[in-house]
Design an enzyme around this catalytic site. Structure first.
Site, PDB file in Angstrom:
ATOM      1  N   HIS A  48     -21.052  28.709  11.720  1.00 18.26           N
ATOM      2  CA  HIS A  48     -19.896  28.340  10.902  1.00 18.26           C
ATOM      3  C   HIS A  48     -20.025  26.868  10.526  1.00 18.26           C
ATOM      4  CE1 HIS A  48     -15.212  28.178  10.437  1.00 18.26           C
ATOM      5  NE2 HIS A  48     -15.843  27.758   9.367  1.00 18.26           N
TER       6      HIS A  48
ATOM      7  N   HIS B 236     -31.036  20.299   0.543  1.00 23.18           N
ATOM      8  CA  HIS B 236     -32.332  20.975   0.362  1.00 23.18           C
ATOM      9  C   HIS B 236     -33.028  21.257   1.697  1.00 23.18           C
ATOM     10  CE1 HIS B 236     -34.784  17.439   1.374  1.00 23.18           C
ATOM     11  NE2 HIS B 236     -33.770  16.765   0.867  1.00 23.18           N
TER      12      HIS B 236
END
Ligand SMILES: CC(C)(COP(=O)(O)OP(=O)(O)OC[C@H]1O[C@@H](n2cnc3c(N)ncnc32)[C@H](O)[C@@H]1OP(=O)(O)O)[C@@H](O)C(=O)NCCC(=O)NCCS
Length: 213
Positions: A146, A137
């Site tokens: 990446h 979250h």
């Protein structure tokens, strides 16, 4: 043309996984654009060995594109090139990824199979959330980042543009990882990481005083 398919820049291993993610989502990849040393086809998608063909592909009616290249800097450069040629950068969420409806996702992003992106996370343009990674979250993932397979980012982690988190890296809550930083495979990040730094190990430490990629 109702659904003219997607132009994929790249013809390597990452491109294969991206092709299968698009197919799993019911999309068609029309062509890959690679280099002269690439195979003539990739998973039955024809490979055009020259980027100079991109304007002709655009003129033929293909308007949606994706950059399937692992290098963060190259992906950024080619994303800009595609947009300058009038392509729309599409994003792909594998149907077996689990992405909260409150997540904001930029252009040209891939979220691979088995990954989980939780409430209120933000995923920047051209980012890769690779196979089985978790982004919890309120994380903010920058452009062209990446997050490699099996990484786990706890809540409220911020990752700067073009940073690379190696396979299996873990990051505790609230950490900031700088732009262009590299986190070694399997590392556990428990302190903030400076821009362009290279960190590795458990706990992750700067190895060579940082480097620029
Ligand atoms: C961290 C990393 C970038 C370092 O690469 P490098 O600069 O070429 O480093 P080297 O292989 O020369 O290793 C240098 C030293 O660091 C150590 N090392 C390398 N990677 C390490 C890691 N992930 N964790 C701990 N130590 C590591 C090596 O054992 C070596 O130690 P030594 O000097 O005591 O022998 C690379 O090893 C890595 O982890 N890359 C991630 C790749 C990845 O996950 N890609 C995702 C593809 S989907």
């Amino acid at each position: 043309m109702d659904n003219p398919g997607i132009v994929l820049l790249g013809a390597g291993g990452h491109a294969k996984v991206v092709i299968e993610a698009f197919r799993a989502a019911g999309e068609t990849v029309a062509s890959c654009v690679g280099g002269p040393s690439d195979p003539q086809s990739l998973l039955d998608v024809p490979v055009i060995p020259d980027e100079a063909e991109l304007p002709a592909l655009r003129a033929s009616g293909l308007s949606r594109a994706f950059v399937a290249i692992g290098s963060n800097r190259l992906r950024e450069k080619l994303g800009a090139k595609l947009e300058s040629l009038g392509f729309e950068l599409v994003s792909i969420i594998h149907p077996r990824a689990c992405v909260s409806p409150s997540v904001r996702i930029g252009r040209g992003v891939v979220i691979m199979a088995g990954s989980v992106v939780n409430a209120s996370a933000v995923i920047g343009d051209l980012a890769i959330i690779n196979t089985g990674a978790t982004v919890d979250h309120d994380c903010v993932i920058g452009r062209c980042v990446h997050v490699a397979p099996q990484c786990a980012l706890a809540g409220c982690v911020s990752v700067g543009d073009r940073a690379m988190l190696g396979v299996g890296a873990k990051v505790i809550p609230g950490i900031t990882i700088g732009a262009d930083a590299t986190v070694g495979a399997g590392s556990v990040v428990v302190r903030n990481v400076n821009d362009a730094a290279l960190v590795m190990g458990v706990p992750a430490r700067v190895r060579d005083g940082g480097r620029t990629r």
